[in-house]
Write a protein that holds these residues in place. Structure first.
Motif, short mmCIF file in Angstrom:
data_model
loop_
_atom_site.label_atom_id
_atom_site.label_comp_id
_atom_site.label_asym_id
_atom_site.label_seq_id
_atom_site.Cartn_x
_atom_site.Cartn_y
_atom_site.Cartn_z
N MET A 68 0.85 -1.18 0.00
CA MET A 68 0.00 0.00 0.00
C MET A 68 0.89 1.23 0.00
SD MET A 68 -3.07 1.18 2.60
CE MET A 68 -3.87 -0.37 2.43
N TYR A 69 0.44 2.26 -0.72
CA TYR A 69 1.16 3.53 -0.74
C TYR A 69 0.15 4.67 -0.79
CZ TYR A 69 0.43 3.34 -5.82
OH TYR A 69 -0.13 3.26 -7.07
N ALA A 70 0.63 5.88 -0.54
CA ALA A 70 -0.24 7.05 -0.48
C ALA A 70 0.20 8.09 -1.49
CB ALA A 70 -0.22 7.66 0.91
N LEU A 71 -0.77 8.62 -2.24
CA LEU A 71 -0.53 9.76 -3.11
C LEU A 71 -0.80 11.01 -2.27
CD1 LEU A 71 -2.41 8.47 -6.27
CD2 LEU A 71 0.03 8.31 -5.76
N HIS B 190 -5.32 16.03 1.89
CA HIS B 190 -5.76 14.63 1.96
C HIS B 190 -4.81 13.75 1.16
CE1 HIS B 190 -9.45 16.23 3.60
NE2 HIS B 190 -9.91 14.99 3.80
N ALA B 191 -4.77 12.49 1.49
CA ALA B 191 -3.97 11.51 0.77
C ALA B 191 -4.89 10.42 0.23
CB ALA B 191 -2.93 10.88 1.69
N VAL B 192 -4.54 9.89 -0.95
CA VAL B 192 -5.28 8.79 -1.55
C VAL B 192 -4.46 7.53 -1.33
CG1 VAL B 192 -6.26 7.84 -3.66
CG2 VAL B 192 -6.30 10.31 -3.27
N LEU B 193 -5.03 6.57 -0.60
CA LEU B 193 -4.31 5.33 -0.33
C LEU B 193 -4.61 4.32 -1.43
CD1 LEU B 193 -4.93 4.97 3.49
CD2 LEU B 193 -2.88 5.78 2.34
N ILE B 194 -3.55 3.77 -2.02
CA ILE B 194 -3.65 2.79 -3.10
C ILE B 194 -3.18 1.45 -2.57
CG2 ILE B 194 -2.92 2.18 -5.44
CD1 ILE B 194 -4.49 4.80 -5.33
N ASP B 195 -4.01 0.43 -2.78
CA ASP B 195 -3.68 -0.94 -2.37
C ASP B 195 -3.75 -1.82 -3.61
OD1 ASP B 195 -3.16 -3.26 -1.02
OD2 ASP B 195 -5.07 -3.31 0.06
N GLY B 196 -2.60 -2.15 -4.16
CA GLY B 196 -2.56 -2.94 -5.39
C GLY B 196 -3.16 -2.17 -6.54
N GLU B 197 -4.29 -2.63 -7.05
CA GLU B 197 -4.97 -1.99 -8.17
C GLU B 197 -6.19 -1.19 -7.73
OE1 GLU B 197 -6.00 -5.27 -10.65
OE2 GLU B 197 -3.95 -5.95 -10.79
N ASP B 198 -6.37 -1.02 -6.44
CA ASP B 198 -7.58 -0.39 -5.91
C ASP B 198 -7.28 0.86 -5.09
OD1 ASP B 198 -9.29 -2.51 -6.86
OD2 ASP B 198 -8.57 -3.72 -5.18
N ILE B 199 -8.22 1.81 -5.16
CA ILE B 199 -8.19 2.94 -4.23
C ILE B 199 -8.76 2.42 -2.92
CG2 ILE B 199 -9.09 5.21 -3.70
CD1 ILE B 199 -9.25 5.71 -6.73
N HIS B 200 -7.95 2.41 -1.90
CA HIS B 200 -8.37 1.89 -0.60
C HIS B 200 -9.22 2.91 0.14
CE1 HIS B 200 -7.86 1.00 3.72
NE2 HIS B 200 -7.95 -0.25 3.33
N GLU C 55 4.36 4.15 2.56
CA GLU C 55 5.16 4.79 1.52
C GLU C 55 4.36 5.92 0.91
OE1 GLU C 55 7.13 3.78 -2.82
OE2 GLU C 55 6.32 2.16 -1.60
N ARG C 56 5.01 7.05 0.65
CA ARG C 56 4.33 8.23 0.11
C ARG C 56 4.89 8.59 -1.27
NH1 ARG C 56 2.71 11.75 5.07
NH2 ARG C 56 2.82 10.16 6.69
N VAL C 57 4.00 8.98 -2.16
CA VAL C 57 4.38 9.50 -3.46
C VAL C 57 3.92 10.95 -3.52
CG1 VAL C 57 4.11 9.27 -5.96
CG2 VAL C 57 4.18 7.21 -4.53
N ASP C 58 4.86 11.88 -3.52
CA ASP C 58 4.56 13.31 -3.51
C ASP C 58 4.20 13.76 -4.92
OD1 ASP C 58 4.54 16.09 -3.38
OD2 ASP C 58 6.28 16.19 -2.07
N LEU C 59 2.96 14.25 -5.11
CA LEU C 59 2.51 14.69 -6.43
C LEU C 59 2.77 16.18 -6.68
CD1 LEU C 59 -0.79 12.65 -6.86
CD2 LEU C 59 1.53 12.08 -7.58
N ASN C 60 3.51 16.82 -5.80
CA ASN C 60 3.96 18.20 -5.99
C ASN C 60 2.83 19.17 -6.33
OD1 ASN C 60 6.80 17.67 -5.56
ND2 ASN C 60 6.72 16.57 -7.50
N GLY C 61 1.70 19.05 -5.66
CA GLY C 61 0.60 19.99 -5.84
C GLY C 61 -0.28 19.72 -7.06
N ALA C 62 -0.10 18.58 -7.71
CA ALA C 62 -0.87 18.26 -8.91
C ALA C 62 -2.36 18.08 -8.61
CB ALA C 62 -0.33 16.97 -9.54
N ASN C 63 -3.17 18.21 -9.66
CA ASN C 63 -4.60 17.92 -9.57
C ASN C 63 -4.80 16.43 -9.84
OD1 ASN C 63 -5.30 20.67 -9.20
ND2 ASN C 63 -5.13 20.99 -11.38
N LEU C 64 -5.59 15.76 -9.01
CA LEU C 64 -5.81 14.33 -9.14
C LEU C 64 -7.30 14.04 -9.27
CD1 LEU C 64 -4.58 11.46 -9.05
CD2 LEU C 64 -4.83 11.55 -6.58
N SER C 65 -7.70 13.47 -10.39
CA SER C 65 -9.08 13.09 -10.61
C SER C 65 -9.23 11.60 -10.30
CB SER C 65 -9.48 13.35 -12.06
OG SER C 65 -10.70 12.72 -12.36
#
Length: 65
Positions: free
Chosen positions: A1-4, A19-29, A42-52
């Protein structure tokens, strides 16, 4: 699992910041406030990006195929 992290999350009806989006495998947890994110994830920094979330679901599906 990791977090955007460090992004604006478009849910379809709301825009979430800090807020953070938690990803577990192929799913949004889940989507959680940054303050509730465990330091062990684990964190993935999106540097202020827009996430749909709709586009993210499509991307996760394509990668999994």
């Amino acid at each position: 699992m990791y977090a955007l992290t460090n992004c604006k999350v478009f849910t379809g009806s709301d825009v979430l910041t800090n807020h953070a989006v938690l990803i577990d495998g192929e799913d949004i947890h889940s989507i959680v406030p940054d303050s509730e994110l465990s330091s062990s994830i684990e964190r993935v920094d999106l540097n202020g990006a827009n996430l749909s979330l709709v586009l993210l679901i499509c991307s996760l599906t394509v990668v999994a195929v």
